[in-house]
Structure formats: C-alpha cells, structure tokens
Write an enzyme that holds these catalytic residues in place. Structure first.
Site, PDB file in Angstrom:
ATOM      1  N   GLY A  93       0.804  -1.213   0.000  1.00  0.00           N
ATOM      2  CA  GLY A  93       0.000   0.000   0.000  1.00  0.00           C
ATOM      3  C   GLY A  93       0.837   1.263   0.000  1.00  0.00           C
ATOM      4  O   GLY A  93       0.325   2.356  -0.230  1.00  0.00           O
ATOM      5  N   GLY A  94       2.113   1.130   0.250  1.00  0.00           N
ATOM      6  CA  GLY A  94       2.979   2.316   0.345  1.00  0.00           C
ATOM      7  C   GLY A  94       3.144   3.019  -0.994  1.00  0.00           C
ATOM      8  O   GLY A  94       3.110   4.242  -1.066  1.00  0.00           O
ATOM      9  N   PHE A  95       3.285   2.250  -2.052  1.00  0.00           N
ATOM     10  CA  PHE A  95       3.522   2.833  -3.367  1.00  0.00           C
ATOM     11  C   PHE A  95       2.359   3.731  -3.788  1.00  0.00           C
ATOM     12  O   PHE A  95       2.550   4.855  -4.234  1.00  0.00           O
ATOM     13  CB  PHE A  95       3.750   1.726  -4.394  1.00  0.00           C
ATOM     14  CG  PHE A  95       3.979   2.245  -5.782  1.00  0.00           C
ATOM     15  CD1 PHE A  95       5.205   2.799  -6.128  1.00  0.00           C
ATOM     16  CD2 PHE A  95       2.981   2.203  -6.735  1.00  0.00           C
ATOM     17  CE1 PHE A  95       5.417   3.294  -7.405  1.00  0.00           C
ATOM     18  CE2 PHE A  95       3.184   2.693  -8.013  1.00  0.00           C
ATOM     19  CZ  PHE A  95       4.411   3.233  -8.346  1.00  0.00           C
ATOM     20  N   ASP A 145       7.481  -0.183   2.518  1.00  0.00           N
ATOM     21  CA  ASP A 145       8.786   0.418   2.241  1.00  0.00           C
ATOM     22  C   ASP A 145       8.626   1.924   2.082  1.00  0.00           C
ATOM     23  O   ASP A 145       7.527   2.434   1.876  1.00  0.00           O
ATOM     24  CB  ASP A 145       9.436  -0.199   0.984  1.00  0.00           C
ATOM     25  CG  ASP A 145       8.532  -0.171  -0.232  1.00  0.00           C
ATOM     26  OD1 ASP A 145       7.320   0.076  -0.080  1.00  0.00           O
ATOM     27  OD2 ASP A 145       9.023  -0.417  -1.355  1.00  0.00           O
ATOM     28  N   GLN A 191      15.658  -1.449  -1.591  1.00  0.00           N
ATOM     29  CA  GLN A 191      15.610  -0.077  -2.095  1.00  0.00           C
ATOM     30  C   GLN A 191      17.039   0.443  -2.263  1.00  0.00           C
ATOM     31  O   GLN A 191      17.988  -0.321  -2.182  1.00  0.00           O
ATOM     32  CB  GLN A 191      14.799   0.807  -1.133  1.00  0.00           C
ATOM     33  CG  GLN A 191      13.290   0.504  -1.138  1.00  0.00           C
ATOM     34  CD  GLN A 191      12.598   0.962  -2.426  1.00  0.00           C
ATOM     35  OE1 GLN A 191      13.211   1.564  -3.313  1.00  0.00           O
ATOM     36  NE2 GLN A 191      11.304   0.640  -2.536  1.00  0.00           N
ATOM     37  N   ASP A 270       5.276  -8.138 -12.091  1.00  0.00           N
ATOM     38  CA  ASP A 270       3.868  -7.766 -12.236  1.00  0.00           C
ATOM     39  C   ASP A 270       3.800  -6.446 -12.968  1.00  0.00           C
ATOM     40  O   ASP A 270       4.742  -5.649 -12.933  1.00  0.00           O
ATOM     41  CB  ASP A 270       3.207  -7.579 -10.868  1.00  0.00           C
ATOM     42  CG  ASP A 270       3.589  -6.238 -10.251  1.00  0.00           C
ATOM     43  OD1 ASP A 270       4.736  -6.113  -9.785  1.00  0.00           O
ATOM     44  OD2 ASP A 270       2.763  -5.306 -10.281  1.00  0.00           O
ATOM     45  N   CYS A 308      -2.074 -19.125 -31.414  1.00  0.00           N
ATOM     46  CA  CYS A 308      -2.164 -18.735 -29.993  1.00  0.00           C
ATOM     47  C   CYS A 308      -3.281 -19.538 -29.334  1.00  0.00           C
ATOM     48  O   CYS A 308      -4.384 -19.634 -29.873  1.00  0.00           O
ATOM     49  CB  CYS A 308      -2.446 -17.240 -29.885  1.00  0.00           C
ATOM     50  SG  CYS A 308      -2.824 -16.721 -28.198  1.00  0.00           S
ATOM     51  N   CYS A 313      -8.076 -16.104 -29.635  1.00  0.00           N
ATOM     52  CA  CYS A 313      -7.539 -16.589 -30.915  1.00  0.00           C
ATOM     53  C   CYS A 313      -8.061 -17.985 -31.238  1.00  0.00           C
ATOM     54  O   CYS A 313      -8.392 -18.269 -32.388  1.00  0.00           O
ATOM     55  CB  CYS A 313      -6.013 -16.598 -30.868  1.00  0.00           C
ATOM     56  SG  CYS A 313      -5.303 -14.944 -30.768  1.00  0.00           S
TER      57      CYS A 313
END
Lengths: 415, 554
Positions: A93-95, A145, A191, A270, A308, A313
């Site tokens: 949640g910090g970002f 962080d 970091q 991600d 694919c 597809c």
C-alpha cells in the site's frame, strides 16, 4: 513456502523453480497479472484460471478503501471474496500512498496521509500495513517500504533506504508475532535508488535477515529511469540475493523487460500494462504489439496471432471483429485482455521450457528476432544480455541497435 | 426439398387465435436436417456491435440461456462494404461473431429495435440507419445483398418506421405502409437466375401501422391480398400473397411506447432524460393500461393473419408486460434487452414465474417490498444495503454448490445455472511449459465453486470494474430464460385458466413501477460520472507516464 530451484540456464542467471504456497504451486519465472480491485479487468476468476495463470496481485491500498477490511474479513479473506482459489500477492500500500496522494508525508512512525474518506490525517505504519495484508490473506505479502520516485537523488534516497530496512524489521516482528507466518509469506523490498553503493548496503542488511523473509523484491525502479541503469540495478540485486529465495521485480511488464529480467535471475514480475493496454485496443504478439483500432485491421480475417491458444484466438476471433468492437464494447476489452495475459504467460512459459531444456540463450535470440526484427533491437537489452553471456547480435551484422528504449509499436495507419 | 416450417404450435389447440400458447422453433439446414430446436415462448438475446454486451465468447457459451440472438446490422455500416459481408462460408455470421450454429439462431435486423433515437426521415427507397460514422441510407436492394451474403437463420424485412418527432400524420402512415409492403415484396422477389442470390429463408415482417389500429389492419390486410400481377414474375415459387412468403411477425414495442409517453407527456410534462449515457427506452415503463393499448394494436395487426406463425416481440419493458402479451396475444419469441440493460445499471434479477408461494428465503435476503406491498424484481447492487451481503445473487434460486451439497437446503428452490450463481472451475487450463502440469496437479477441473456474493458485485460496481456487468449479464439472461421456462410449464400444465391466475399472482407480488430501476440508474450515473467520464484520458496520461519513450499511440 517451499521453494525449489529445478533448473538453471548454463549461460545466463535464469532459473526455473517451483514455489509452493498455501493456495498451490506456481512455477517460476512467471508474470503476475494485476487485479487492483479484486478482479482482473472484466474477467471472472475462472476465466483467469483457464488462461493457465495461478498467481495474481491485489492492491492493498485500494482494497483497504473499498470494500474495506471489515467486508474482506466477513467474506473470509480476499480469496473467498473474489472467488480466487489460487495464489495471491498483495503489495504494502505504500507505493499508492505516494503515487496517488499528494499529501502523504513520511515519518519514522509510518506514512501520514489525508484519509480519502474524511480528509483526516491517517497513519499507515509498517504494522498496520501487515495487519491489513493479514486481513486480506494473500499468500505473499510485502513489507511497507519508504518509496521515493526513481529519479530522486540526494540524501533522501539513502534515508529512504535505511528507513525501509528499519520498517522491514518492524514488519517481520509484527508478522511473526501474529502467527500468520506459516500461511502468509513476507517479502522484503530492496531499495536504494539508482546508486549501486546504496543498493549494496541495502542488500547486505536484508540478506542478513534472510531466515525471517520468504523472498525479495527489487523496488524503486520502473519510474522513468534510463533502461541502461534499470538493468544494472536489477543485475546487481539479483546477483547478490540468495539462491534459495524467489526474486520479484516490481512493476515490470513489457516482454523485452521480462526476458531481460529473467536472464538476470528474476523469478516474478507484475504490471498493469497488458490489461490496461488491452482496454485501449492494443494486442501483444510475438511480432510486436498490434493497435487493433487502426483501419488496416478492419477487414483482416486473421486472429490476433496464429496458433495462440488463448480463448480469443482459438475461438477464431478476427482482428476485423476486434477492430469493430475495441474501446466500444467491454467484451472486446475482455477478449484482448485474455489474449494479452496468455501472451505474457507464453513469454514466461517459453522461458521456463527453454531453461529446462538448456536452450534459453537461443530462446532469447529468437524472441528478439521476431519481436523487433528489422526495426532494431533496444540497445539496453543488447547490453544487459551481453552481461550474462548472450550476444543478441551474434550472426546478425545487419541488425540495427536503437539507443534508448527503442520499442516497436504501431503508431498509426501509416505504420 | 420440403423443409419443416419454422414454427409449430405444440400443446392443446387454442379455442381462438389469441391466448397463451406454446410452440417450437426449428432451424434447419438447407438440406432439412435440424440444427436447433427451441421451445417457445423463448428468450431473444440482444446484441450490440455484434456481441452480447459484456460477454466474452467463453462466457456466451457458458450461458445456456442464449439460443436466439438478435443481430442489428447497422453498426457494421461504418465501413463499405460492411465487414460482415466479407466473411466466407455457409454460416458467415456465426463464424465471424463466434456463435455456435448448433446452439445459436441468429435473427438479422437492419436497425437496433431498442434504439429509439431521433433519425432523419426514411425515403421511398431507403431506411436511415445509424452507425458510429453517422447516418447511412440503406436501400432494399442493398439490404437484400447484405442478407444474401450474411445468410442469417432469420431476417427481418426492411420496414418504414418513422423516428422523426411524433405525432405522425395520416399521410405519413400511408406512406409507411406502402413502403414497408414494397420492401417486403422486394426481399421476397427472387432475382435473375444468373445472380448467386437466393431468397433468404425465414423472412420476418414487422407489422407496421404505428399506434393507429386502422393503419395496422390495413398493413396486415395488404399482406393477405392476392399479389398484384406486376409483382408476380419475381415472386417464385409462386406466392399467392406476400404473407405466403413470410415466416413470422415482428412487433417493435419501442416506438409504440414512445408514442404512448408522447401522448401522456402532453398532459403531464415529465422531462425526458437529457443525458448521453441514457437511451430513450430506459425510461419506458409498462402498466396494465399500456398493455391494453398494446394488445388492441397487436390484435388489429394479427386479426387478418393466420395464427400459426411465430410472433416476435422486441423491447418489452417488464416481465408484467411480457406476461400480459403472452396471455392476451400469444407471443412466442421475446427480446430480453430490458433484463440485459438491468445488468448495465447494476441490477441482479430475483423473481420467478410462477411466483414462488413462499417468497421468504432463509439464507438470502429477498428483494425489498415497496410501499404498495409489492416486491422489487431484483436487487440494485449499487445500494449500500449490499455492502456486507454475502449471499448469492437471487434469493428465489439456489446456487449450484448448495444444491449439490450432501445436505441440500430444504427449500426445493430451482437452481440458477448462471456462471455467477453456479460457477465451475475451468475444464482445462492452458499449459505454457512442460513443467506447468506440476502447478495444477492438485486442482480439480470443472468443479462447482461457491456462488458470487452480492457484496463482491457491489464492490465491483462501485469500483467501476467491468466484471460486475459480465456477472450480472450472465445472471439476468439466465433468470429471464428460467422465467420463460416457467411460462411454458404453466401453459402446458394448466392451460389458459391457470396461466391467467398465475399472471394475476405475479402482478400482485412484483412491483411493475420499477422504482428499483430509477434508483439503480441514478447510482450508476453517479459512479459513471465519477469513474467513467474522462477515465480514458486519465488512463492515457498514466500510461504515457509509465512508458516514457515506448508509449503506444492511443
């Protein structure tokens, strides 16, 4: 967590591993689609599973706002709430606090921000972040962080690095006391900005805590830094991090970035890119992205990509139909999202296969040849892969090398 | 080769021409082998730009309620030639749009029957149709060639319905009839032998005449008159009347409701919705009075016509209206766009026909009762009421997992088989490498999963997540299909008398005012404004920021 390395590339730092978590086994390296609000955009959990995906990401900041921890607890956790039986990762949640709120102030105690509900000053401490992630119940949880924008320079970067180490200790202590550490796995976040000495100090500190963390993320990147610096930081971290812990590179989603990271020893990544770009009508293929909204696709009766296996597809959906529906019907976004997630999974699955069979360097060469072809290779990819013994330009004297990021995208009808 | 008729009445013959009836629609291949058989009254699923709104192909195939598909052609007019006409094969529409020829019957129309927007006038030899690039004129010959290339299972002949501001003059109505007759004759006329165009099978005709009973009678009578000599050469095999070439009758209710409310608003000035997110049909409501008026108009059309052809109803606005049209007319194929629209605005349908005798349900809250004592037809899941509601979507249906558990709940409720109430894990998963089988070794394929919770859909709606509408669309289509199954069962079991009793019970149980719709629409618009408007440009900025140097041109 059970983590076992099954095979290593003989040339690069790439590896295949098996990670067993409370909700099953995930094979690494893998790409994790992002379900910010507890849904992969437009899809049901069963549709995501059918794509061969079994590790997705939820955002703590968003789920804490809506539906709120109380609702998640009542439902028996985020897995049950969203009907997802497989592995789940939450960020701290910090970002988002830093990127979405202008008023966030970082103190030693935690991140002080204006509540989106009533504007009241609210504190997100490392303990609170872990506690929220306990209520969500993800299989992998991240430490809080102290995030500074990638391009920040000066003493703030070092301060944030040391604070991140101190917050890691608080997260570990809170997590271990909670008794949840047998089902939820805490990852540390390395970091130190773009400065190698700070990264080294952070790595040293965090590696000494190895017995109390399940894995490591490489944070503070993908914020607009030069790609040639980006890969060096990834390499520095991946080289130092312990062999027997998974390594997670946060916010990475372009195919070339994924493969470079895998070659440097990264196991997980991600990004919202494949699902977000799908909503704008862009489909990812081995020959580069297609902007399906362009007129040149209007009568094209081919699927996005021949062969694919994705539901879009394989059911014969044509580029022409997607051109007709993209950005106008939600079902088109669903179809392209399904394809793009399978594309990401194939890039990573192909990497697993190649690493297992000892052909990963060739896999890299083939991928870059198909993906960038005559348009030229991004110079940073060439440099990064050379650092792990793969010369993309070997036997290709005519291949252009594009300085900077050099990705090939469809810009207009003229392309 | 003599193929079977499109429609067969089943059950005991009716005393008269009108009244609740059951039947069967057979879609055959050219060689007479059966492709699809459906019992009527049945659901006709609406599409937008060729797709069932909110449903990806896999979800369309999971939704067993979808058999009959209404396909408006007009969105494809934004390119010339329309891309649908470029598809090869014997089933071009199914191939291109991903429908299964063995499960899905496609009815092709030029215009979207639920689109009531004002349009420029039609001409003597064209209909004004709408696409993203503006208005397109479609001539009868163009329509015929589109149809010939698309080979739909059923096709609606062009009809001259004015979408210019009401009221329409007598002269206009006369013109409408003349044109519609001429255009029907045109599509039935077999062209010169050297052309590769054959007469489309299963031509449906919209019964024209607007809200004038006399005009409607006149149109219908024209269908049954001996064909004028000058038309005869083209109409072979020889048709004695135009009606001989017609497989069924279509009624577009949207313009009729619009005319009713235009009349009403002359005395009662309720402003129409001035919002680009809303359709003109969204605010149409039914009542016993509007049904009486509709029945009178439909009788005027059907009186001169034979009873054994299917009657197709577009854009009904409530299940009450549908039931009364089944009861007083005998309608066979009914467009579900109102229930699909409910999925757009966050409503999960929760009603049944015949009305359950006990509407309370131990483990799932039932819809709210209004001041008139009648229950809502579903749940507005935007409502804060559902924030903590962990129950399945519909109280009057069981979810698949509870129904199959060792100790099934003692309700005897039918199961909602939609993918929200009875989800199953996928039958297979894509393996991306040879080691991937290790990841799925412990996972059971095709296993029933717990139903989607109301609180989850509530959350998805408020966070503007598309998955909410996918789940609701699957649920609402399934609930509506079950409603038609109930209609068929009551007719088959108890005939007209019991059906009338059940309609009355339904009318006294469920709220026809649809206050729920107004509430849901208001909350939907709030979220749409907060999260929808400008969303694309915001995301574009985000993407630009996160992809410096590699941004895709949006």
């Amino acid at each position: 967590m059970q983590f076992e390395v099954l095979a290593k590339c003989h040339t690069t730092r790439a590896r295949v591993s098996r990670m067993r978590l409370a909700h099953g086994v995930t094979m690494l390296p893998t790409f994790m689609p992002v379900a910010t609000q507890a849904a992969i955009k437009g899809l049901t959990p069963q549709q995501v599973e059918a794509l061969g995906v079994n590790l997705i990401l939820n955002n703590t900041y968003h789920l804490n706002l809506r539906p709120g921890i109380e609702v998640l607890k009542e439902a028996g956790g985020a897995h049950k709430f969203q009907g997802w039986n497989h592995n789940l990762l939450t960020d701290s949640g910090g970002f988002q606090l830093v990127s979405l709120s202008k008023f966030t102030k970082i103190t030693e105690e935690g991140a002080l921000f204006a509540s989106p509900f009533d504007g009241e000053p609210t504190m997100l401490t490392p303990e609170e972040s872990i506690s929220i992630q306990h209520a969500i119940g993800a299989d992998i949880i991240m430490q809080l962080d102290d995030v500074v924008p990638s391009l920040t320079v000066g003493p703030r970067v070092e301060e944030a690095m040391w604070r991140t180490v101190r917050w890691l200790d608080r997260c570990i202590n809170f997590h271990q006391k909670s008794g949840r550490d047998d089902v939820q796995n805490l990852f540390a976040i390395v970091q130190g900005g773009l400065e190698p000495d700070l990264r080294d100090k952070c790595l040293d500190e965090m590696i000494t805590r190895k017995d109390r963390v399940a894995g490591y993320a490489i944070g503070g990147l993908s914020g607009g830094e030069e790609k040639d610096i980006f890969w060096r930081v990834i390499k520095q971290c991946a080289d130092s991090l312990p062999e027997d812990r998974p390594r997670y590179s946060m916010g990475i989603g372009f195919a070339e970035d994924l493969l470079v990271c895998v070659a440097l020893g990264v196991d997980m990544a991600d990004c919202v890119f494949p699902t977000r770009t799908a909503r704008f009508g862009v489909a990812l293929t081995r020959n580069g992205p297609l902007n399906l909204r362009l007129g040149k696709h209007a009568t094209d009766m081919r699927p996005i990509e021949e062969g694919c296996p994705c539901p879009t597809c394989s059911s014969g959906t044509t580029r022409a139909l997607l051109n007709h529906t993209a950005t106008l019907e939600t079902a088109a976004a669903h179809a392209i999202t399904q394809h793009n997630l399978v594309f990401q999974a194939r890039v990573m699955g192909g990497a697993r296969e190649a690493i297992m069979s000892g052909t990963f360097p060739q896999y890299l060469k083939d991928f870059f040849s198909n993906y960038f072809g005559d348009a030229g290779y991004p110079g940073w990819c060439v440099n990064a892969l050379k650092s792990v013994g793969v010369d993309l330009l070997e036997g290709r004297p005519d291949t252009k090398v594009i300085p900077g990021d050099g990705a090939k995208w469809e810009y207009s009808d003229a392309a | 080769m003599a193929s079977r008729p499109l429609f067969t009445l089943t059950g005991s013959p009716l005393a008269g021409k009108y009244g609740p009836r059951t039947g069967r629609i057979d879609i055959d291949r050219q060689d007479g082998t059966s492709i699809l058989q459906t019992d009527t009254p049945a659901l006709l699923t609406a599409t937008s730009r060729g797709v069932v709104p909110h449903l990806s192909r896999d979800n369309v195939h999971l939704t067993k309620a979808i058999h009959h598909i209404q396909l408006p052609f007009e969105s494809f007019l934004d390119r010339n030639p329309p891309v649908l006409t470029l598809v090869e094969g014997t089933q071009p529409l199914h191939t291109f749009l991903g429908f299964d020829p063995n499960k899905h019957a496609i009815t092709l129309t030029l215009r979207d029957p639920s689109d009531g927007r004002k349009m420029p006038p039609n001409g003597n030899d064209f209909v004004s149709a709408h696409c993203t690039r503006g208005v397109r004129k479609v001539s009868p010959s163009a329509w015929k060639s589109y149809v010939s290339k698309c080979k739909p299972d059923l096709v609606v002949a062009l009809s001259d319905t004015p979408f210019t501001p009401a009221p329409h003059s007598q002269k206009r109505l006369t013109k409408s009839i003349e044109r519609s007759i001429a255009w029907l004759a045109d599509i039935l006329r077999v062209p010169l032998p050297d052309e590769a165009i054959t007469r489309p099978r299963n031509v449906l005709v919209h019964l024209a005449g607007g809200v004038e009973a006399e005009a409607r009678s006149e149109f219908a009578e024209r269908l049954t008159e001996p064909i004028e000599q000058r038309d005869a050469p083209g109409l072979s095999p020889p048709l004695n009347t135009l009606d001989d070439g017609v497989a069924g009758y279509v009624f577009d209710l949207q313009p009729l409701h619009a005319a009713f409310s235009a009349e009403a608003s002359r005395t009662n000035s309720s402003p129409s919705p001035a919002n680009e997110l809303l359709h003109s049909s969204d605010r149409q409501r039914s009542s016993p009075e509007t049904s009486i008026a509709l029945v009178e108009l439909l009788h005027a059309s059907l009186d001169p016509l034979p009873a054994d052809k299917p009657r197709i109803i577009n854009s009904p606005v409530s299940p009450h209206e549908i039931l009364r049209l089944v009861r007083d007319i005998g309608v066979d194929l009914i467009d579900g766009s109102w229930a699909q629209r409910a999925a757009d605005i966050g409503i999960a349908l929760d009603f049944r026909f015949p009305t359950p005798t006990d509407t309370s349900c131990a483990n799932a809250p039932v819809p709210r009762a209004r001041a008139n004592g009648k229950r809502d037809l579903g749940h507005n899941l935007f409502d804060a009421l559902y924030r903590h509601d962990r129950s399945r979507l519909a109280s009057c249906f069981l979810d698949g997992q509870s129904a199959s558990s060792a100790v099934p709940p003692p309700h005897g409720l039918p199961v909602c088989e939609c993918h929200a109430c009875s989800p199953r894990s996928p039958a297979s998963r894509i393996l991306h490498s040879s080691v991937d089988s290790q990841a799925w070794a412990d996972v059971r394929p095709y296993a029933l999963q717990p139903p989607v919770m109301r609180s989850y859909v509530h959350h998805l709606l408020h966070t503007h997540e598309m998955s909410s509408h996918a789940l609701l669309a699957m649920h609402n289509l399934t609930a509506l299909s079950r409603f038609f199954a109930g209609v068929r069962e009551v007719i088959a079991r108890g005939g007209q008398e019991e059906f009338e009793r059940e309609v009355e019970r339904f009318e006294t149980t469920y709220d026809e005012g649809m206050a729920l719709w107004d509430e849901a629409e208001r909350m939907w618009l709030e979220v749409e404004r907060a999260r929808g408007k400008g969303r694309l440009s915001r995301e574009r900025e985000k993407q630009a920021a996160s992809m410096i140097g590699t941004a895709v041109d949006l």
